[in-house]
Design an enzyme around this catalytic site. Sequence first.
Site, PDB file in Angstrom:
ATOM      1  N   HIS A 185      24.084 -22.796  14.202  1.00 62.13           N
ATOM      2  CA  HIS A 185      25.513 -22.756  14.513  1.00 62.13           C
ATOM      3  C   HIS A 185      26.057 -21.403  14.051  1.00 62.13           C
ATOM      4  O   HIS A 185      26.071 -21.119  12.851  1.00 62.13           O
ATOM      5  CB  HIS A 185      26.246 -23.901  13.823  1.00 62.13           C
ATOM      6  CG  HIS A 185      25.868 -25.250  14.344  1.00 62.13           C
ATOM      7  ND1 HIS A 185      25.846 -26.385  13.556  1.00 62.13           N
ATOM      8  CD2 HIS A 185      25.479 -25.659  15.580  1.00 62.13           C
ATOM      9  CE1 HIS A 185      25.481 -27.421  14.286  1.00 62.13           C
ATOM     10  NE2 HIS A 185      25.253 -27.000  15.514  1.00 62.13           N
TER      11      HIS A 185
ATOM     12  N   GLU B 203      28.496 -20.769  10.981  1.00 65.74           N
ATOM     13  CA  GLU B 203      28.089 -21.175   9.631  1.00 65.74           C
ATOM     14  C   GLU B 203      27.380 -20.013   8.946  1.00 65.74           C
ATOM     15  O   GLU B 203      26.178 -20.058   8.667  1.00 65.74           O
ATOM     16  CB  GLU B 203      27.223 -22.420   9.711  1.00 65.74           C
ATOM     17  CG  GLU B 203      27.994 -23.607  10.261  1.00 65.74           C
ATOM     18  CD  GLU B 203      27.111 -24.785  10.628  1.00 65.74           C
ATOM     19  OE1 GLU B 203      25.896 -24.729  10.357  1.00 65.74           O
ATOM     20  OE2 GLU B 203      27.634 -25.758  11.201  1.00 65.74           O
TER      21      GLU B 203
ATOM     22  N   HIS C 211      22.471 -25.162   7.014  1.00 60.33           N
ATOM     23  CA  HIS C 211      23.749 -25.305   7.719  1.00 60.33           C
ATOM     24  C   HIS C 211      24.901 -25.039   6.761  1.00 60.33           C
ATOM     25  O   HIS C 211      24.708 -24.865   5.554  1.00 60.33           O
ATOM     26  CB  HIS C 211      23.894 -26.719   8.293  1.00 60.33           C
ATOM     27  CG  HIS C 211      23.146 -26.954   9.563  1.00 60.33           C
ATOM     28  ND1 HIS C 211      23.746 -26.962  10.794  1.00 60.33           N
ATOM     29  CD2 HIS C 211      21.824 -27.185   9.787  1.00 60.33           C
ATOM     30  CE1 HIS C 211      22.844 -27.196  11.727  1.00 60.33           C
ATOM     31  NE2 HIS C 211      21.667 -27.335  11.140  1.00 60.33           N
TER      32      HIS C 211
ATOM     33  N   GLU D  20      23.185 -28.545   3.693  1.00 61.93           N
ATOM     34  CA  GLU D  20      24.567 -28.160   3.983  1.00 61.93           C
ATOM     35  C   GLU D  20      25.167 -27.425   2.793  1.00 61.93           C
ATOM     36  O   GLU D  20      25.119 -27.920   1.666  1.00 61.93           O
ATOM     37  CB  GLU D  20      25.411 -29.407   4.281  1.00 61.93           C
ATOM     38  CG  GLU D  20      24.917 -30.257   5.433  1.00 61.93           C
ATOM     39  CD  GLU D  20      25.435 -29.782   6.771  1.00 61.93           C
ATOM     40  OE1 GLU D  20      26.125 -28.735   6.784  1.00 61.93           O
ATOM     41  OE2 GLU D  20      25.175 -30.442   7.775  1.00 61.93           O
TER      42      GLU D  20
END
Length: 1287
Positions: free
Chosen positions: A938, A941, A1035, A1120
Amino acid sequence: MNAGNYCYASITEPRLSAVSAPEISLCSAGSEGGVRNRLLCNEWDLTALSVCELGKTQQRTLLLRGLRGQVNTSAWKQHVSPCQIIFTRTLKHSQGSDKNLRLRSVRHWRWVCSVNTPEEQREVSQSRITLVGQVQLREEGESSCDKDVILNILSVLTDLLSLGTSRRIHYMISKGGSEALLQALTTAAQTEPLDHCTLLPLLRLLARVGQRDRKFGLKVQKADATDIILSLARRNLGHHLYLTHCLWVLQVCASNVTTGATLGINGAMELLFKVITPYSKRHVRTVRAAIEALAALLKSKSNSRRAVNRGYLGGLLRLYQDWHHNDVSNNYIYIRRGLLLCLKHITNIQLGRETFLGSRGMEILFTSVQDCLSCKNLDPIITTVTQILRKCYPKEPLPVASVRSSYSFPLPGNAKAELPCEGSEGDYESDGEEEDEKDLDNEDVENKEEDYDLETDVNKLRSRPVLDRPEEELRQYEAMCPELSHNFQELESESEEEKTLEDRAETLPSTPSHFIPSATFVKHPNYRWRNQSVTEMGPDPGEKDFKIPLQSWTKKEKCRWDQTDEKRDIAEAVQDADSCEEEDPTSSHGLTLRPLPKDAACYKKMFYSECEGSINPNPGGRLESSYTLTNLLEKHQGDIPFHSPHFYIARAKCVKSIPDYKDLAFPDFWGHQPPPYSKPMLERKYGVQRDKVLDDVRRLIQPGDVIGRTVFDLDEPSCSSPGAPGCLTFFSKFESGNLRKAIQVREFEYDLIMNADVNSNQHHQWFYFEVRDMKLAVPYRFNIINCEKFNSQFNYGMQLVMYSVKEALQGRPRWLRAGHDICYYKNHYRCSAAAGGGVRGKFYYTLTFSIKFPHTDDVCYLAYHYPYTYSTMMSHLDILEQNRNPKKVYWRQQTLCQTLGGNLCPLLTITAMPESKKGDDLEQFYKRPYVFLMARVHPGESNASWVMKGTLEFLVSSDPIADLLRKCFIFKIVPMLNPDGVINGNHRCSLSGDDLNRQWLAPTSRLHPTIYHAKGLLYYLRSIGRAPLVFCDYHGHSQKKNVFVYGCSIKETLWQAGCMVDTDIITEDVGYRTLPKILDKVAPAFVMNSCSFLVEKSRESTARVVVWKEMGVLRSYTMESTYCGCSHGLYKGLQLGTQELEEMGSKFCLGLLILHLKSLPCSKKVMAQAALLLDPEEEITDRTQRSCSNSSLESDDESPCVEEIDYNSDSCSDGEEDFSELDQEIQEYLSWVEGEKEDEGATMGQTCSSKALRGLYISSQPSSNNTALPLHSASLGVYSGFQSSPV
């Protein structure tokens, strides 16, 4: 007595003596005193008394009187339940002539209830519910001679339901309590004249019970009680006390939309408008009850429509103005708020909003709320007014020609980018991998859907290693694993430094990037697809109790190289750039640096005196002179580790972008050096959201100071007016830049619009732009008006980042957290069907912040998070390769594939060189397990890239732990899986308009080449029996704090979904938890309690789940990293910077080493090296820090915000479902009836408290010699604003 009561009594109550029930002789007691004495002397078994057969009325009476006196003593409070059972049983067996006994039993019930202990208040005995059936029995079959019994029963129920929690009420509802009370009401209403002594407690009970009965409205209709309630209200218009009780029940009935609509048809609104009066101190309790009942009725859209058509909306506005202007002491806040709730419900329909605007409602409420802002006690008023204003603000489309991206990319073949069809706000993408986009208007439904989303099909949860392509295609990936076939004959002679940059970036030999093998391919003899699942493979071989202490590795080795090496590298980079130009002569690579600040004095002194004249004298002009740029580069201090402007320029020239970038952003060119401190999370200013919303409303009703000038427009540059006097200048056409349009609203306020992802009309979150020509110490306000996520960490302490060119040229080149008065809320912009290509229902949110720039006429860059561009990554890889130790570090940089945009996606292989050419050393090299790491699927990010940067720097460093780690694993790394998205400033998608992390189930080589080939490589490793031990996809997460992982577990998913798990059939290795537990101990930013190992249906196409299922990788994770900061641990209360993110990357490596030592067989040599390297003292210190911080971990990641944040202004929910206010009102009435009166003068000056509420009753209480004070027509006359309305 039934068996249930006997069990309850016999189990929960202690015995007082060994005397059994048959031995008890009540007659021997002789009198009430005898019973009491026997009980005092502990001669009788109270439990036995509760279950014995009581034969005679006289005996029961003696027993009841004896217990009456005894239960008032403190020693008997623990025996309340048996006493209650005795009274209930006596009541149950009383028939005909036993009326006095029944009455006495009920009265004793009340005394027993009065001595309930806290423990007893938490219990719900079936004996208590027997009274409900008794009420129904008496009202249906017996004569009015039992009035006293009924009154006492109602009194007992009132006492019971007034104590403890709402569990009692819910239990009563489950046993038919609502129906019994409604039946009692029907019977009582049929008596002539009305018996208000029975009706009043009955109505109070109905109000209390009905508000917690979700089906109460249906039950009212089924019992035909709507007309009865309205009839009672009409008959008591002249008596405010009786009318108030009727209005309470009417409010509860109207809370059900269907029942409310029926009441509206039958004239309920017209009745209420006869009661509601302008400001008056008389009968305010009745007026308040009528207003709250009206607000409940108006939840029905049909009632709201009827109210608008009959002109009630304007009358409500006038009523609110009257109460607002006259209630100077703020004694009647709840009346004013009730009127606002009426307006709020009416404006839930389009007709209501239009009428509200036509009646100048925006101006009236906006003006009135200004008087309330200084008083915190008036927050209920301010909050409701703000909600109404936001909802009624005229909806507008974004001020852009189309919500589609300004950039488009023709897809190969006949493929077309399909726009997602969002039917509602809740259909947007999830953040990171796991974050759900949800609409809070349907919160109850969504809470259920969270569990419904869990995968409960065991067959789908089991690992299923199947191919999604012909097996022959896997042969091409053999070239991506050269370490498995290298014979290292040239180990001592090969000079790694002599390799060119072109060799380091080579593509697959003789294989095009999208090559699909034909059927004539010969199968490799080692190709085989092993059908092994995680369960079948069993647990890790001997998960040893590894007791070697962990180490908190903190220092990163700085990159050092001499000037000759740098000059050589620069030459190679420039040569590579030239080769890029030769390869693609059609593209222009005339990159120039963005103009420096107008005031050249700040950097002239940095140049040699002979180059001063070469600086462009034109303010703001470009530094087009190569001589000036060269001198600027020479003066770069070079103290930023692993960064070189020369390497960056060389790589930036090779980048292929849709806008064909010509400019270099200064921060990416010059570099970033982390600040020496971490910044705490921003404390949210109280009331900041409502202040911003009211400023937006002021634009609408007071547009005199609104400029509305477009100063930057990516779509139509000719229509913008940059460089206007006193105006900021914006720019974003550089790598990773994202700003579509800038509009000057006021002198120091700007509305900004982000660009959507390429070939998409959504995913607005990432922003990165340049701003210049600012003034010093002036707070500039920026409003980014097309955000899409319903919530953001910007509401919980997160700040954006800013880079100052002047600061950088003065020796402080760094991105810093900046901004104040930050908040995030829903605005009035909507996506129309025409602008959205048929997409409707999209809401937008505003991110607003203010910034004071550090210098006048500076050049500053603002970004959502610390930028990390594709060119930065590629130049970083070049520097790492050039400065590694080739004798220790095996480094191979290849190209995984070419992206849609024509950029290269690098693939790295990192491990330790074999110690020699001996067979044992080579065999150890070949047998090392794989670790597969990826990042930046992504583009928005960027924190994932900073974590990956820390991982890469640690892996190639000379740290002894890194050296040992390289000897344990072979690392396959894809540092940037979506280069095109990063380059073109996307937030989530690739050039195809697809979220690549939702394509892992069935990727295509044409539209998703990076995913297709990454999955193919994993397939290949699996086919040769070398599936990775660990797979991790880096991420970023925008709605949670800390760093954490998502993994996969069959059992945890089934348990969470409430499924029965047969552990004999479903076996699972729990080794997936080992690595997160290790990271929780060694990484300060990592929190194990934030991790999740659930498998959702909506995530079945993500990398984590696909690699777990199809490749059989037990430890398949998504890691994350927060954009904001930490809520626990060493960094609690601090925002994470690049240094902390890089540290997380290095700590991840340390965790892998410890995992290897704990879970896999290791040689004695490796174990000995680990024992020497891992420092026990640092591990103990780190463990202590973690244990101190994790002692009070909460399951909810978000701490409560100081101010309640209403993200959904259009929601019909206003907290009225919590009937605590009505309960309080009823309870205070009971207190007043019992004589607990307050002095009226003492309460009139208090607001927003129980005393002020009680003042509402005292101000209208009847005189001492009358039980009720009739309402005169003058005091409850029809309000003039409604006189013309038909009834």
